[in-house]
Design a protein around this motif. Structure first.
Motif: not given
Ligand SMILES: Nc1ncnc2c1ncn2[C@@H]1O[C@H](COP(=O)(O)OP(=O)(O)OP(=O)(O)O)[C@@H](O)[C@H]1O
Ligand SMILES: [Mg+2]
Length: 265
Positions: A42-47, A161-163
């Motif tokens: 998901g885009p930035s800020g979607c949790g 997390d986005e490694p």
């Protein structure tokens, strides 16, 4: 069918700041069976990070429950290992000491630690770098060490997390392939956050697309393509278009929200 490994039930998360409340997660339900490779997209800020941190036990839900191995998550636990985007290594320790650290804390004896560290260095092609310090490694190498460090603890669940977000394309693909190999070999449950559609399709058994604020599950789909997947294949690209549309809708909502906030300021 294997047992449910992680169960997220009715999870909400609200952040309160001085001026406002942000509903970061709303009514999230996810049953993740053991051994599944799940990407949160998901885009930035979607949790995405908020949900991953809640599963990790770093930040608990405002309401709802999360269980791992059937036990309620009330904080971090040894069955859940986390790999962050920023390589969380100790700069004053060599590669091998970084990998050994968690085992020393656990009180494992030195011979067993040595054997385990050797095995992990080999698995992640780090043997030639064992005496180096993190500052003398490339980003890709550092991220290998971070993965080895989590693997050392034998956590059946890996949270990532986005490694690979900060790596160049070639290094990123290499690490994706290594992660797939390790996952197939060790049969771990992986929850992997990304905002790259291609990365999600390349890696995941299942992709959970999230909506932008409040974060809810927009689409929960299985990816049935055989591995190793070919990003040039027609099925890959069809899926990419479908997911692209879903993510773009949420990006648009993010954009509109920012415009609205700027107008209020
Ligand atoms: N500690 C916090 N205090 C207040 N708001 C927060 C906090 N953490 C996250 N948020 C808000 O919650 C929402 C979700 O944030 P989160 O970091 O989970 O998104 P994300 O999907 O991981 O984004 P990114 O792709 O940028 O990492 C955002 O609106 C963010 O501003
Ligand atoms: Mg995030």
């Amino acid at each position: 069918m294997s047992a449910t490994h992680i169960q997220v039930s009715g999870v909400n998360k609200v952040f309160k700041t001085d001026s406002r409340e942000v509903v970061a997660l709303k009514d999230i339900h996810l049953d993740i069976p053991q051994g599944q490779f799940v990407c949160l997209l998901g885009p930035s800020g979607c949790g995405k990070s908020t949900l991953l941190n809640a599963i990790a036990g770093f930040s608990l839900p405002s309401s709802g429950t999360i269980t791992a191995d059937g036990r309620l998550v009330t904080g971090p636990g040894p069955e859940r290992g986390m790999v962050f985007q920023e390589y969380a290594l100790f700069p004053w320790m060599t590669v091998e000491k970084n990998i050994a650290f968690g085992l020393e804390i656990k009180g494992m004896d030195q011979a067993a630690i040595g054997a385990k560290v050797d095995q992990l260095l080999a698995m992640l092609s780090l043997s030639d770098f064992r005496h180096r310090f993190p500052k003398d490694l490339s980003g890709g190498m550092r991220q290998r060490v971070a993965i080895a460090r989590v693997l050392a603890l034998d956590s059946p669940i890996m949270l990532m997390d986005e490694p690979f977000g900060a790596l160049d394309a070639l290094t990123r693909r290499n690490l994706q392939d290594e992660l797939l190999r390790i996952w197939a070999e060790l049969k771990k449950t992986i929850i992997f956050v990304t905002h790259s559609i291609e990365e999600a399709i390349y890696l995941a058994d299942r992709i959970v697309v999230m909506t932008y604020r409040p974060g809810t599950v927009k689409r929960d789909m299985m990816v049935d393509l055989p591995r190793l997947r070919d990003p040039a294949a027609a099925e890959f690209n069809a899926l990419k278009r479908e997911l692209g549309q879903l993510v773009m809708e949420e990006q648009q909502r993010h954009h509109n929200d920012e415009m609205r906030m700027a107008a209020v300021d």
